[in-house]
Design a protein around this motif. Structure first.
Motif, short mmCIF file in Angstrom:
data_model
loop_
_atom_site.label_atom_id
_atom_site.label_comp_id
_atom_site.label_asym_id
_atom_site.label_seq_id
_atom_site.Cartn_x
_atom_site.Cartn_y
_atom_site.Cartn_z
N ARG A 36 0.82 -1.21 0.00
CA ARG A 36 0.00 0.00 0.00
C ARG A 36 0.85 1.26 0.00
N ARG A 39 2.51 1.79 -3.43
CA ARG A 39 1.51 2.21 -4.41
C ARG A 39 1.13 3.67 -4.20
N LYS A 40 0.97 4.06 -2.93
CA LYS A 40 0.61 5.44 -2.63
C LYS A 40 1.73 6.39 -3.03
N ARG A 41 2.98 6.04 -2.74
CA ARG A 41 4.12 6.87 -3.12
C ARG A 41 4.19 7.03 -4.64
N ALA A 42 3.98 5.94 -5.38
CA ALA A 42 4.01 5.99 -6.84
C ALA A 42 2.89 6.88 -7.38
N ALA A 43 1.72 6.81 -6.76
CA ALA A 43 0.60 7.65 -7.20
C ALA A 43 0.91 9.12 -6.96
N TRP A 44 1.49 9.46 -5.80
CA TRP A 44 1.85 10.85 -5.53
C TRP A 44 2.92 11.34 -6.50
N CYS A 46 3.43 10.36 -9.56
CA CYS A 46 2.77 10.55 -10.85
C CYS A 46 1.98 11.86 -10.83
N TRP A 47 1.25 12.13 -9.75
CA TRP A 47 0.46 13.35 -9.63
C TRP A 47 1.37 14.58 -9.66
#
Length: 84
Positions: A36, A39-44, A46-47
């Motif tokens: 988790r 995945r959260k770090r990768a999403a941030w 990307c954002w």
């Protein structure tokens, strides 16, 4: 609170996104290969890349220069009028 059924607890997997020096494990959800937090770090990340301001091009004229090229005179606050 959910109770894990005997023998139904998913096995621990090594997180595929973790750097080698920070190897860690997690219990997967569905077909997940990353924990988790990764995945959260990768999403941030990307954002942040999408939100990063683009570098302005040096050769792009200002809006005033573009209006002058079109023959439009700018007078007063925000008013644009066609040049005679």
């Amino acid at each position: 609170m959910r109770k894990a059924l005997h023998g139904m607890t998913p096995e621990l997997l090594t997180c595929a996104a973790a750097p080698e020096s920070e190897e860690h494990v997690f219990r997967p959800v569905a077909d997940g290969t990353e924990c988790r937090d990764c995945r959260k770090r990768a999403a941030w990340e990307c954002w942040e890349r999408r939100r990063a301001p683009a570098e302005p091009e040096a050769d792009v004229p200002s809006w005033r220069q573009r209006f002058a090229t079109l023959g439009v005179a700018v007078e007063g606050e925000g008013a644009a009028q066609a040049a005679p």
